[in-house]
Design a protein around this motif. Structure first.
Motif, short mmCIF file in Angstrom:
data_model
loop_
_atom_site.label_atom_id
_atom_site.label_comp_id
_atom_site.label_asym_id
_atom_site.label_seq_id
_atom_site.Cartn_x
_atom_site.Cartn_y
_atom_site.Cartn_z
N ASP A 108 0.84 -1.25 0.06
CA ASP A 108 0.13 -0.09 0.06
C ASP A 108 1.07 1.25 -0.01
N ARG A 111 -0.39 4.85 1.22
CA ARG A 111 -0.36 5.10 2.40
C ARG A 111 1.00 5.30 3.05
N ARG A 141 -3.11 5.13 -5.77
CA ARG A 141 -4.21 4.58 -5.65
C ARG A 141 -4.61 3.93 -6.87
N GLN A 144 -3.46 0.59 -7.82
CA GLN A 144 -3.63 -0.47 -6.99
C GLN A 144 -4.26 -1.68 -7.61
N GLU A 169 2.06 -8.18 6.18
CA GLU A 169 1.29 -7.59 5.27
C GLU A 169 1.56 -8.18 3.78
N ARG A 173 -0.92 -10.62 1.43
CA ARG A 173 -1.32 -10.20 -0.03
C ARG A 173 -0.74 -11.20 -1.16
#
Length: 209
Positions: A108, A111, A141, A144, A169, A173
């Motif tokens: 991500d 973020r 974003r 993604q 994480e 994924r």
């Protein structure tokens, strides 16, 4: 976790084109990029190698990449990506259906990279500065990817000792890919050279003599 021996390419043929994508604030001069470039030049010189310097804008980076591989054969190409490059590689693999090999991939970055808005410097050329602009977060974003359509097309290396990204994480994924999680290690994935024959096998390339 024990290493998972990667299966050869799903097409049963060797790749002919290979794209390497560096991470944030990195460059084609990164240790892993140079190691893999040298390995390919020595053992598989017929494979077309491309490792471009990526612009700070994610949108511009993806435009550069998709334009650059537009004529590449989808069933004979592969992409390798480290950190942010792993995020980009995932987008490209989902868009093209090619093979992808990821090293501590960012999950991500929209973020995580918000704190880098402003002026930054390149790791391998500290005198070179660039600006990470606020709207780049939205560009991330927009890139993604969703659920991986064909996890078997991915080979993933994750270090539990990554000091930048959370290995849990990353593993969540890419859990359904051919994944190896190493104890300790770091974000740079020190010792990456040991996996070069592994990556070659995943791409259907013959073992080095």
């Amino acid at each position: 976790m024990d290493p998972i021996i990667p299966k050869p390419t799903m097409t049963g043929t060797s790749i002919t084109h290979l794209l390497y994508l560096h991470g944030f604030r990195s460059s084609p001069q990164s240790h892993k990029a140079r190691q893999m470039a040298a390995y390919m030049a020595q053992h598989h010189p017929a494979v077309h190698w491309w490792c471009p310097q990526l612009p700070p804008s994610p949108r511009e980076a993806m435009t550069l990449l998709l334009d650059g591989i537009s004529a590449w054969p989808r069933d004979r190409m592969a992409v390798v990506g480290s950190s942010l490059g792993g995020f980009y590689a995932t987008h490209i693999a989902e868009a093209t259906g090619c093979l992808a090999m990821l090293i501590n991939p960012a999950v991500d970055p929209a973020r995580d990279l918000g704190r880098y808005i402003g002026e930054n410097h390149q790791w391998h050329a500290p005198a070179e500065r660039f600006f990470f602009l606020p709207h780049y977060v939205q560009e991330l974003r927009d890139l993604q990817a969703g659920v991986l359509r064909e996890p078997a097309r991915y080979r993933t290396l994750i270090a539990k000792g990554d000091e930048v990204l959370d290995w849990r994480e990353m593993h969540a994924r890419y859990a359904h890919t051919s994944v190896t999680v190493t104890e300790g290690g770091d974000h740079a994935f020190t010792g990456f050279e040991a996996f070069l024959p592994d990556f070659a096998a995943f791409m259907g390339l013959p073992a080095a003599a």
